[in-house]
Design a protein around this motif. Structure first.
Motif, PDB file in Angstrom:
ATOM      1  N   ARG A  95       0.817  -1.217   0.000  1.00 49.27           N
ATOM      2  CA  ARG A  95       0.000   0.000   0.000  1.00 49.27           C
ATOM      3  C   ARG A  95       0.850   1.266   0.000  1.00 49.27           C
ATOM      4  O   ARG A  95       0.312   2.366   0.060  1.00 49.27           O
ATOM      5  N   ASN A  96       2.178   1.096  -0.036  1.00 50.79           N
ATOM      6  CA  ASN A  96       3.111   2.229  -0.052  1.00 50.79           C
ATOM      7  C   ASN A  96       2.925   3.120   1.173  1.00 50.79           C
ATOM      8  O   ASN A  96       2.904   4.348   1.073  1.00 50.79           O
ATOM      9  N   ILE A  97       2.772   2.486   2.342  1.00 57.08           N
ATOM     10  CA  ILE A  97       2.611   3.198   3.612  1.00 57.08           C
ATOM     11  C   ILE A  97       3.862   2.967   4.458  1.00 57.08           C
ATOM     12  O   ILE A  97       4.252   1.816   4.692  1.00 57.08           O
ATOM     13  N   PHE A  98       4.482   4.043   4.901  1.00 58.91           N
ATOM     14  CA  PHE A  98       5.671   3.947   5.748  1.00 58.91           C
ATOM     15  C   PHE A  98       5.265   3.354   7.099  1.00 58.91           C
ATOM     16  O   PHE A  98       4.492   3.962   7.847  1.00 58.91           O
ATOM     17  N   ALA A  99       5.760   2.174   7.414  1.00 58.21           N
ATOM     18  CA  ALA A  99       5.331   1.447   8.606  1.00 58.21           C
ATOM     19  C   ALA A  99       6.436   1.403   9.645  1.00 58.21           C
ATOM     20  O   ALA A  99       7.587   1.083   9.332  1.00 58.21           O
ATOM     21  N   TRP A 185      12.134  -4.662   5.909  1.00 57.33           N
ATOM     22  CA  TRP A 185      11.892  -3.274   5.516  1.00 57.33           C
ATOM     23  C   TRP A 185      11.279  -2.492   6.675  1.00 57.33           C
ATOM     24  O   TRP A 185      11.668  -1.341   6.942  1.00 57.33           O
ATOM     25  N   VAL A 186      10.344  -3.098   7.403  1.00 58.80           N
ATOM     26  CA  VAL A 186       9.726  -2.446   8.558  1.00 58.80           C
ATOM     27  C   VAL A 186      10.763  -2.235   9.655  1.00 58.80           C
ATOM     28  O   VAL A 186      10.787  -1.188  10.310  1.00 58.80           O
ATOM     29  N   ARG A 187      11.624  -3.208   9.884  1.00 60.09           N
ATOM     30  CA  ARG A 187      12.675  -3.055  10.893  1.00 60.09           C
ATOM     31  C   ARG A 187      13.595  -1.895  10.539  1.00 60.09           C
ATOM     32  O   ARG A 187      14.029  -1.137  11.414  1.00 60.09           O
ATOM     33  N   GLY A 188      13.905  -1.755   9.267  1.00 57.80           N
ATOM     34  CA  GLY A 188      14.738  -0.630   8.848  1.00 57.80           C
ATOM     35  C   GLY A 188      14.053   0.706   9.077  1.00 57.80           C
ATOM     36  O   GLY A 188      14.696   1.686   9.474  1.00 57.80           O
ATOM     37  N   ASN A 189      12.747   0.760   8.853  1.00 61.96           N
ATOM     38  CA  ASN A 189      11.992   1.996   9.114  1.00 61.96           C
ATOM     39  C   ASN A 189      12.054   2.379  10.583  1.00 61.96           C
ATOM     40  O   ASN A 189      12.177   3.557  10.927  1.00 61.96           O
ATOM     41  N   ARG A 190      11.956   1.372  11.452  1.00 61.74           N
ATOM     42  CA  ARG A 190      11.943   1.644  12.897  1.00 61.74           C
ATOM     43  C   ARG A 190      13.247   2.293  13.356  1.00 61.74           C
ATOM     44  O   ARG A 190      13.243   3.114  14.276  1.00 61.74           O
ATOM     45  N   LEU A 191      14.347   1.953  12.727  1.00 64.71           N
ATOM     46  CA  LEU A 191      15.649   2.471  13.128  1.00 64.71           C
ATOM     47  C   LEU A 191      15.989   3.803  12.463  1.00 64.71           C
ATOM     48  O   LEU A 191      17.004   4.411  12.802  1.00 64.71           O
ATOM     49  N   SER A 192      15.154   4.236  11.520  1.00 64.31           N
ATOM     50  CA  SER A 192      15.424   5.498  10.831  1.00 64.31           C
ATOM     51  C   SER A 192      15.035   6.685  11.709  1.00 64.31           C
ATOM     52  O   SER A 192      14.337   6.533  12.723  1.00 64.31           O
ATOM     53  N   ARG A 193      15.445   7.871  11.313  1.00 59.91           N
ATOM     54  CA  ARG A 193      15.126   9.067  12.097  1.00 59.91           C
ATOM     55  C   ARG A 193      13.625   9.317  12.131  1.00 59.91           C
ATOM     56  O   ARG A 193      13.054   9.620  13.186  1.00 59.91           O
ATOM     57  N   SER A 194      12.966   9.179  10.975  1.00 58.64           N
ATOM     58  CA  SER A 194      11.513   9.381  10.917  1.00 58.64           C
ATOM     59  C   SER A 194      10.781   8.313  11.723  1.00 58.64           C
ATOM     60  O   SER A 194       9.778   8.599  12.386  1.00 58.64           O
ATOM     61  N   GLY A 195      11.297   7.079  11.672  1.00 59.57           N
ATOM     62  CA  GLY A 195      10.668   5.990  12.410  1.00 59.57           C
ATOM     63  C   GLY A 195      10.721   6.195  13.907  1.00 59.57           C
ATOM     64  O   GLY A 195       9.745   5.943  14.628  1.00 59.57           O
TER      65      GLY A 195
END
Length: 257
Positions: A95-99, A185-195
């Motif tokens: 769905r192209n949603i940043f999770a 991919w979700v794990r990478g989002n969690r570690l990002s600044r935005s996440g």
């Protein structure tokens, strides 16, 4: 013998479900699955299920309902660890949603290597164990997990065998879901600044919303029995909370003006 799963049913409220969770009371309960927005903490969706329905089961369908009914353009979501499942990660990516989903702590068998000690080689589609032995792909089971198995001839003489597996045939099996890439991919989002920013906001929004409902609006207990009655209580409580939010926001706008 045919094993049958025992399902407990309440004699006074059959619609409720028997819930067993770590750190939670055990018994017959209902669950309120709600969604709030980041900016104003307005409740945008309320869905009540029996207590034995996992949080992740209705999530994607409720998310789609909000988008279709209200025209929401969902850019990102922040969820707790109960939603860290392969179908949800895959669904949000499609769905192209940043999770951003909290990390779930797994407890490996005492004395054995955890799974992260085995390195996945995506190009060759195999795992490499701590002793540098290869675990090639063997098959995929019905649940969608690929199985990677070691060579027993290498393992039986390995000095790390006792820390790797306790199987009688000296064969180590590592599994990987077909949608594991989405979970990474979700794990990478969690570690990002935005996440990190989004997940910090989660405790200020959804957790605050539940706390206010329980402490200020008597939502800790169901007033009536039956799923329909509990759903009515949940919707009325959410409506009152939203009206309070709107009143506070309008008052602030008037003072600024």
């Amino acid at each position: 013998m045919i094993e049958e799963k025992e399902i407990k049913v309440s004699t006074t409220d059959p619609d409720s479900g028997y819930m067993i969770r770590d750190g939670k009371p055990e018994g017959f309960f209902y669950l309120d699955h709600r969604t709030v927005d980041l900016k104003y903490n307005m409740i945008t969706d309320v869905h009540v299920t029996a207590g034995n329905v996992h949080d992740s089961i209705p999530y994607l369908s409720r998310l789609d309902r909000q988008q279709q009914r209200f025209g929401f353009k969902v850019e990102a979501v922040a969820l707790d660890s109960g939603y860290l499942t392969s179908p949800i990660c895959k669904g949000l990516q499609n769905r192209n949603i940043f999770a951003v989903i909290a990390h779930r702590r797994f407890h490996p068998t005492q004395g054995l290597f955890p799974k992260w000690k085995f390195i996945y080689d995506a190009q060759r589609n195999m795992y490499v164990c701590p002793a540098k032995h290869e675990l090639p792909y063997r098959t995929t089971n019905r649940e969608g997990y690929r199985q990677y198995t070691s060579d027993p001839q290498h393992c039986k003489n390995c000095p790390l065998l006792n820390e790797c597996t306790r199987s009688r045939n000296h064969c180590k099996v590592v599994t990987r879901h077909v949608w594991e890439d989405s979970k990474e991919w979700v794990r990478g989002n969690r570690l990002s600044r935005s996440g990190k920013y989004l997940y910090r906001k989660r405790k200020e929004t959804i957790e605050r919303s539940f706390a206010d409902a329980k402490e200020l609006h008597g939502f800790r207990y169901c007033r009536l029995r039956g799923l329909q009655n509990v759903r009515e209580q949940a919707l009325m409580t959410a409506a009152v909370q939203n009206m309070k939010k709107m009143a506070i926001h309008l008052d602030r706008l008037e003072k600024r003006g």
